[in-house]
Motif scaffolding. Structure first.
Motif, PDB file in Angstrom:
ATOM      1  N   GLU A  90      -5.997  11.996  10.846  1.00 14.96           N
ATOM      2  CA  GLU A  90      -6.723  11.793   9.585  1.00 14.96           C
ATOM      3  C   GLU A  90      -7.146  10.341   9.415  1.00 14.96           C
ATOM      4  N   CYS A  91      -6.290   9.429   9.816  1.00 16.99           N
ATOM      5  CA  CYS A  91      -6.645   8.008   9.784  1.00 16.99           C
ATOM      6  C   CYS A  91      -7.827   7.740  10.701  1.00 16.99           C
ATOM      7  N   HIS A 132      -2.216   3.379   7.979  1.00 10.51           N
ATOM      8  CA  HIS A 132      -3.248   4.162   7.304  1.00 10.51           C
ATOM      9  C   HIS A 132      -4.595   3.466   7.463  1.00 10.51           C
ATOM     10  N   GLU A 133      -5.615   4.071   6.889  1.00 14.33           N
ATOM     11  CA  GLU A 133      -6.998   3.728   7.201  1.00 14.33           C
ATOM     12  C   GLU A 133      -7.641   2.692   6.299  1.00 14.33           C
ATOM     13  N   GLY A 144      -4.487   9.632   5.773  1.00 16.97           N
ATOM     14  CA  GLY A 144      -4.030   9.234   7.093  1.00 16.97           C
ATOM     15  C   GLY A 144      -2.746   8.443   7.122  1.00 16.97           C
ATOM     16  N   GLU A 192       3.597  11.638   9.760  1.00 17.16           N
ATOM     17  CA  GLU A 192       2.569  11.666   8.726  1.00 17.16           C
ATOM     18  C   GLU A 192       3.221  11.741   7.345  1.00 17.16           C
TER      19      GLU A 192
END
Length: 218
Positions: A79-80, A53-54, A150, A143
């Protein structure tokens, strides 16, 4: 297969490194001189980075790897990838806030880290799910939004799950941070997790590894 584990102090974010044939698979990189020595000793020439993830504590080593190695490919969810260049969305802008309420020694350490607004970029992205083959290993990326938009989980060879912060040892999944969603976690991610083999060994974003059946999937 040997999984090398490094921790990003003081938040205990885990970086996982797997070596095969002078190549490295690195999940959630952080800056570590010990890890750099490992990669150099094994003459690593190519690195595949997977981001669960981000958030800053799970991406902080991306640019550092690029500075030290010429062949680095960063793969994450779409999304990340959208959040990586934005210090507000990757939370590097709010690093010290994450430690409010911690002991004074920890807060002082964090202030001395002097974290600057951070940004990085992905090389490859995917949506929903992706299957890849890497040096004889099969990885399935899925996901799993909830902790963040993300977030993903990574199944490896049907035996291991790298969960990022979708599952954290000893704590329920945190969904209150920006981009988090209790509704998405319950509606999208929990059904996937409950459908997995309960004997999978989970390597989480924080904490020690443990079998999937040891987590409370509620």
């Amino acid at each position: 297969m040997n999984i090398h584990i490094y921790s990003f102090y003081p938040i205990d974010s885990k970086m996982y490194i797997i070596l095969e044939n002078e190549k490295a698979l690195i999940i959630d990189p952080c800056v570590s001189e010990e890890a750099l020595q490992l990669l150099e000793v094994h003459s690593v020439s190519q690195i595949l980075v997977l981001l669960t993830h981000e958030h800053y504590d799970h991406i902080s080593g991306v640019n550092w790897l690029r500075e030290n190695f010429s062949h680095v490919c960063v793969l994450c969810s779409s999304e990340c990838a959208k959040a990586l260049p934005n210090p507000s969305k990757n939370l590097s802008n709010f690093w010290e806030v994450l430690f409010v309420g911690k002991d004074k020694e920890t807060q002082e350490y964090v202030r001395n880290m002097d974290i600057k607004p951070y940004s990085c970029e992905a090389d490859e992205i995917f949506s929903e799910e992706k299957k890849i083959e890497w040096e004889g290993h099969t990885l399935y990326l899925k996901e799993t939004p909830g902790h963040s938009k993300g977030s993903i989980c990574i199944e490896m060879d049907g035996e291991i799950l790298f969960s990022g912060d979708t599952l954290v040892t000893g704590y329920p999944t945190i969904t209150r941070l920006p981009g988090g969603s209790k509704k998405e976690f319950a509606g999208l991610s929990l059904p996937y997790l409950r459908g997995l083999d309960s004997e999978l060994m989970v390597y989480p974003g924080h904490g020690d590894k443990q079998l999937l059946k040891m987590f409370e999937l509620v």
